[in-house]
Design an enzyme around this catalytic site. Structure first.
Site, PDB file in Angstrom:
ATOM      1  N   PHE A 113      -2.534  -1.778   1.048  1.00 44.05           N
ATOM      2  CA  PHE A 113      -2.125  -1.612   2.318  1.00 44.05           C
ATOM      3  C   PHE A 113      -2.885  -2.520   3.131  1.00 44.05           C
ATOM      4  O   PHE A 113      -2.405  -2.790   4.376  1.00 44.05           O
ATOM      5  CB  PHE A 113      -2.113  -0.190   2.778  1.00 44.05           C
ATOM      6  CG  PHE A 113      -1.268   0.756   1.580  1.00 44.05           C
ATOM      7  CD1 PHE A 113      -1.803   1.305   0.689  1.00 44.05           C
ATOM      8  CD2 PHE A 113      -0.072   0.581   1.934  1.00 44.05           C
ATOM      9  CE1 PHE A 113      -1.179   2.288  -0.090  1.00 44.05           C
ATOM     10  CE2 PHE A 113       1.015   1.488   0.869  1.00 44.05           C
ATOM     11  CZ  PHE A 113       0.234   2.087  -0.040  1.00 44.05           C
ATOM     12  N   LYS A 133     -11.222  -2.548   9.282  1.00 42.51           N
ATOM     13  CA  LYS A 133     -10.226  -2.478   8.413  1.00 42.51           C
ATOM     14  C   LYS A 133      -9.005  -3.199   9.117  1.00 42.51           C
ATOM     15  O   LYS A 133      -8.562  -2.703  10.458  1.00 42.51           O
ATOM     16  CB  LYS A 133      -9.981  -0.828   8.234  1.00 42.51           C
ATOM     17  CG  LYS A 133      -8.783  -0.787   7.166  1.00 42.51           C
ATOM     18  CD  LYS A 133      -8.528   0.813   6.736  1.00 42.51           C
ATOM     19  CE  LYS A 133      -7.434   0.844   5.909  1.00 42.51           C
ATOM     20  NZ  LYS A 133      -7.535   2.278   5.339  1.00 42.51           N
ATOM     21  N   ASP A 177      -6.130  11.744  -0.608  1.00 37.80           N
ATOM     22  CA  ASP A 177      -6.727  10.501  -1.389  1.00 37.80           C
ATOM     23  C   ASP A 177      -8.358  10.645  -1.571  1.00 37.80           C
ATOM     24  O   ASP A 177      -8.926   9.570  -1.685  1.00 37.80           O
ATOM     25  CB  ASP A 177      -6.450   9.360  -0.775  1.00 37.80           C
ATOM     26  CG  ASP A 177      -6.235   8.192  -1.490  1.00 37.80           C
ATOM     27  OD1 ASP A 177      -6.568   8.438  -2.796  1.00 37.80           O
ATOM     28  OD2 ASP A 177      -6.444   7.072  -1.015  1.00 37.80           O
TER      29      ASP A 177
END
Length: 1124
Positions: free
Chosen positions: A833, A855, A949
């Site tokens: 992603f 990011k 996650d």
């Protein structure tokens, strides 16, 4: 005296405690602990030190010296608190009234679970306060409530809580006066225990309603009185309920201005200081407070006059600097307000981090200054004194001087003596008389100072139990020493002493650095030679996402004739690759092809010693002070990390920015190169006077104290502007210089000379911490020495940019990063992603910015952008030591794109870290990681956040003893009315870490995160071995069935009771925790708050701190753990 009735005036009303006609006196009011008026201490004409007044108040209140640091003096309206160093002058026509109050608060005062005083063992930890302090705190809180000082709303819920408090108060009165509830209510109205606003409200109600309330209170009082709780338990319950009623009451707020603002609304701000949150701030109309730092993160605080003219001439500018060099500047309307704020932060720092440190002398407690001068500890207990002697080797004649924990006027001398059975520890009492002389029990005559008294004992004049004892060495206080004076809060690590063990030598396989291929390097001209290297300028070429990148670098090639020092050279590279700080040179990596080459960022202006030689005496003292202060910041960063540099000198200090047009210079400390630990005596002698004397005696000893010696020599070098006089001497004379304990020629600047002398003390333990060095440098920066020493002060003064460079960005939002200033360095990772890059945020364009991790999304569709913004909002709201820190965001043109800016952790993810360093990570370290991850997840649960996650790949390593949870791309916030979340579009998911209910019904909750945590435990104790990873193990269980989807087959296995096997050599207790986390029903899984204490106990047991059975997992046998 009759108990207070409804009409009795309530304290602290001045009309009932002091006569307005009383003049020429100073009165200190203590909260009333009984039914009578508050106790009053009166002091006559003259000067009175605030700390002395606090000591007198403590004696009158029964407060012991250990708890003295929780208290302070304030004005009657609490508008201003006074630092311990404040002097009150009582004149003929003046009357001053002060309140003696607890100023320093911590959450959950009464238990050991959330916060406690440090103990040598966990079972020896003690509560923050004792019963006299509890009584004082209760009286203080009660007075605030019933006098109306504490703001209380009038909602039905708040009315009920206030009535409950009144019932507890009445029950406490009944206990104290040995009365029945009915008898008490005949003389005391319940309304006397309520805040004025609620009393007035009730008084306005109808007679029937008031009667119903009285009956309700009477019934509740009878029920409480029937309980067996004593008066102190009732006080504790009262305090806890009141703190829940007003949770923000423990924090102090300060209204400040922002530097550079021209007035008006945009120039206003608010600072908030709290014991459990550190410093937070807000600007203008912004309502949400932004955390700035916790107390252990503070490096430096300075106070100076604000750069204003006219009526605002009394304004003061306070600057707080964090460990990462970020600053918070606030302008206070006057010196008293500024000192009040600094004293508050200073006091919290001593309580939580370092009991012997102070940030500036303006607020330093005089008793602490006396302790520093006399090398005396605070009121530590006997256990810590003996432990310090044991840590020092229990040498006969070694001693610890400390204040008495029981008596403000006594000191205790704990001495190690030798007897036939081994070392023993004896205590001697030293009393201070009212006249200021000191008398040791057993000696015939008093002495004028502690030093004089101890000098007598050094000559053999001390007798302990009839045995003559000669004192040999003093175990002095060390920075960040752990003792009963330190308050430890859950989720915060206790302070680590700066006195670390000698640096260990790692094997080549254990080193960490990025390997750079030879064909990516372009070599340019030779720049000279180092002691063991040849130095070149060059370029590094990279291709990232199809785009060519070119970066200018410095290439340091290890000389082939020094191959015996290769391992130490690579150790230096490993050290620099694991740190990220703006005043440290960035290491890109190492090229191992041919001769090993260290690839660093290129700093254009070169070493500071060469620059000073070129400029000569044209460089002002203010410029040099900025250089050495920035060097101290870099070394303080390494000191906090426990990493010795080992080669501090002016040639290792590189100048990145010269400083012009009002901006200060900017320096970077280069890599240490080959360690002194592997050098021959001849090579070490050549490094005199930069190498510490103890390194010559014991070549393997490389401690943080050695860096302080090198710093002192570097300061001398920078300010002298000439070649070091000793460097030209022959080796024998250099060694003689150390053997004779000589010092470098003292500069004319007395304060600077003293600082150099302290750093270059021949006893390593005598050298100050770098926080103390920074504090002393601040006092030099604010002095007028440069007006005497600079050649043209009139011309240089307007351009002397001591602080202006830092103020350029003080009023901008620090969480908005301009895209054009983010300079790409390298790629840190790439997933399905998004990708994460290492960048330098460099708004000045001179490579002085901080390193950050950025990011960005691979695909920027509307859905991905929405999910990414949600991830940013979640991370922005999280503030924990065990969660990666949010720095801000960066928008593209027109805000069409968005990037997340986070702190940069050079050691990477935990999965790769475990694989690289498996050989040196034992079960104790794995349990430490487990405990920290658990604490981070417990915090997430308290914020109603589900991670979804949690895996070792999403845990980042800050240091070998600290990990942080990262990657919140899949995280969800639970609805307020539910404890679970149903994902409608699951997408790609890490199914082998998911709980059964998540696989079958897409249900996620804190319990599903507990399941994932069990899988993380499995990863930890397999060291993330790919051959036995969760996916590999489950696929092995599934067999070769290709027709059934992996998710369905995995769900069948889990429903059949199949689980991951016990990792090899995994402790049985840890595997039991995994199985508990993998309970089929979510309700049967333990919470993170229940797992945390179990992991802490296992970790303590593995370190030998507690008696605990810690065994490897035998075949088919398990040990059960119980959760209470």
């Amino acid at each position: 005296m009759a108990p207070p009735s409804e009409e009795t005036p309530l304290i602290p009303q001045r009309s009932c405690s002091l006569l307005s006609t009383e003049a020429g006196a100073l009165h200190v009011l203590l909260p009333a602990r009984g039914p009578g008026p508050p106790q009053r201490l009166s002091f006559s004409f003259g000067d009175h030190l605030a700390e002395d007044l606090c000591v007198q108040a403590a004696k009158a209140s029964g407060i012991l010296p250990v708890y003295h640091s929780l208290f302070a003096l304030a004005t009657e309206d609490l508008s201003c608190w006074f630092p311990p160093s404040h002097i009150f002058s009582v004149e003929d026509a003046s009357t001053q009234v002060l309140l003696y109050r607890i100023r320093f608060y911590f959450p959950n005062w009464f238990g050991l679970e959330k916060c406690h005083r440090f103990g040598l063992r966990k079972d020896l930890a003690s509560a923050i306060l004792d019963l006299p302090v509890l009584e004082h705190l209760f009286a203080q809180h009660r007075s605030d409530l019933v006098s109306g000082r504490l703001p209380v709303g009038l909602s039905l819920k708040e009315q009920g809580e206030c009535l409950s408090l009144a019932v507890l108060d009445l029950a406490r009165m009944a206990r104290e006066q040995a009365q029945r509830p009915g008898e008490l209510l005949k003389t005391v109205s319940y309304k006397a225990c309520l805040p004025p606003s609620l009393r007035d409200l009730i008084q306005g109600l109808s007679f029937v309603t008031r009667r119903r309330i009285r009956r309700t209170v009477r019934r509740a009082l009878r029920r409480v009185a029937a309980c067996q709780a004593d008066r102190h338990s009732l006080m504790a319950k009262y305090i806890m309920d009141l703190e829940r009623l007003d949770p923000a009451g423990a924090a102090e707020t300060f209204h400040v201005g922002l530097p550079g603002a021209l007035g008006g609304h945009d120039g206003l701000g608010l600072l908030r200081v709290a014991g459990d949150g550190g410093i937070a701030w807000t600007q203008g109309e912004q309502e949400v407070l932004q955390p700035f730092c916790d107390f252990p993160e503070i490096v430096d605080i300075s106070i100076k006059q604000a750069p204003r003219v006219g009526p605002a001439g009394e304004h003061r500018l306070v600057t707080v600097t964090r460990t990462d060099n970020q600053i918070l500047e606030a302008e206070f309307p006057g010196l008293p307000e500024a000192l009040s704020f600094v004293a508050l932060v200073d006091g919290y720092f001593r309580l939580t981090t370092d009991s012997q440190h102070f940030f500036c002398k303006e607020v330093a407690p005089p008793r602490l200054l006396e302790e520093v001068a006399e090398q005396c500890h605070g009121p530590i207990t006997l256990d810590f004194a003996i432990n310090k002697l044991k840590t020092g080797g229990s040498r006969p004649g070694s001693y610890v001087l400390r204040r008495s924990p029981q008596d403000f006027d006594s000191f205790l001398l704990t001495v190690c003596v030798q007897n036939p059975l081994g070392p023993d520890y004896k205590g001697c009492l030293i009393r201070r008389s009212p006249t200021g002389t000191f008398l040791l029990v057993g000696l015939s005559r008093p002495h004028s100072s502690l030093r004089e008294l101890l000098a007598t004992c050094w000559d053999g004049g001390l007798h302990v139990d009839g045995v003559a004892v000669t004192l040999t060495s003093c175990c002095i206080p060390r920075p960040k020493e752990k003792s009963n004076l330190i308050v430890v809060q859950r989720g915060h690590s206790p302070p680590t002493s700066s006195l670390v063990q000698p640096q260990s030598q790692y094997q080549l396989s254990q080193m960490t650095f990025h390997k750079i291929p030879a064909d990516s390097l372009e070599w340019h001209e030779n720049l000279g030679h180092g002691s063991f290297t040849k130095i070149y300028r060059g370029c590094r070429h990279e291709v990232v996402d199809g785009e060519a990148r070119k970066t200018e670098v410095l290439l340091k090639v290890m000389d082939a004739k020094h191959k015996n020092c290769m391992e130490s050279f690579l150790e230096a590279a490993s050290l620099m690759s694991q740190v990220s700080y703006r005043h440290l040179v960035l290491l890109h990596g190492v090229c191992m092809a041919g001769d090993s080459t260290m690839v660093q960022e290129f700093v254009h202006l070169g070493a500071i010693d060469m620059y000073l030689r070129k400029r000569g005496h044209l460089v002002p003292a203010s410029w040099k002070l900025q250089v050495v202060k920035q060097l101290a910041y870099a070394l303080n960063y390494l000191e906090d990390k426990g990493l010795p540099h080992g080669n501090v000198s002016a040639r290792k200090v590189l100048l990145a920015r010269e400083g012009a047009d009002g901006s200060p210079p900017f320096i970077k400390l280069s890599d240490p190169g080959v360690s002194p630990a592997v050098l021959s005596l001849e090579m070490l002698t050549d490094r005199i006077p930069w190498v510490a004397p103890e390194c010559l005696r014991e070549a393997q000893t490389l401690s943080l104290e050695a860096d302080k010696w090198g710093f002192g020599a570097t300061v001398w070098e920078v300010f002298s502007g000439v070649t070091m006089p000793i460097s030209a001497l022959d080796p024998a004379k250099k060694l003689q210089f150390y053997e004779d304990r000589q010092q470098l020629p003292a500069p004319k600047w007395t304060e600077l000379a003293l600082l150099i002398q302290q750093c270059m003390a021949y006893e390593p333990v005598q050298r100050p911490s770098f926080r103390a060095v920074i504090r002393d440098l601040n006092s030099l920066i604010s002095s007028d020495y440069e007006l005497l020493s600079d050649p043209t002060p009139g011309a240089l003064a307007p351009r002397d940019g001591l602080w202006n460079g830092a103020q350029l960005y003080a009023c901008q939002d620090p969480t908005i990063f301009e895209e054009r200033h983010l300079k790409y360095i390298s790629q840190l990772g790439k997933g399905n992603f998004g990708s994460v890059e290492l960048c330098r945020y460099d708004p000045l364009g001179d490579n002085t910015g901080a390193l950050v991790a950025v990011k960005q999304l691979q695909h920027s569709g509307p859905d991905q952008q929405r999910d990414f913004q949600r991830e940013i909002q979640i991370l922005k709201a999280l503030h924990s030591d065990f969660i990666v820190k949010y720095r801000g965001v960066s928008y593209g043109p027109g805000r069409q794109s968005l990037r997340l800016v986070m702190e940069y952790l050079p050691s990477g993810c935990l999965r790769d870290f475990l694989q690289r360093h498996r050989a040196r990570l034992d079960a104790s370290r794995l349990l430490l990681y487990s405990s920290q991850i658990c604490k981070g997840m417990e915090y997430l649960g308290s914020r109603r956040c589900v991670h979804r996650d949690l895996a070792a790949r999403n845990i980042l390593v800050e240091s070998e003893a600290h990990v942080k949870i990262a990657d919140f791309g899949l995280a969800k916030l639970l609805p307020l009315d539910k404890d679970y979340y149903v994902v409608r579009e699951p997408g790609q998911s890490p199914i082998f870490w998911y709980a059964p209910e998540s696989l079958s019904d897409n249900i996620f909750s804190r319990q599903s995160d507990v399941w994932s945590f069990g899988v993380v435990l499995y990863e930890l104790f397999t060291y993330c071995d790919k051959s036995c990873s969760p996916s590999a193990e489950f696929l092995r269980m599934m067999g070769c069935e290709r027709d059934v989807p992996a998710l369905c087959r995995l769900l069948e296995l889990l429903e059949e009771g199949q689980r991951l096997p016990a990792p090899p050599a995994c402790p049985a207790e840890v595997h039991e925790l995994m199985k508990l986390c993998w309970a089929p029903s979510p309700q049967d899984r333990p919470s993170f708050s229940a797992l945390g204490p179990q992991l802490d106990m296992l970790w303590s047991g593995s370190r030998g701190c507690e008696t605990h059975a810690f065994t490897a997992h035998p075949e088919g046998k398990h040990h059960s753990l119980s959760f209470s």
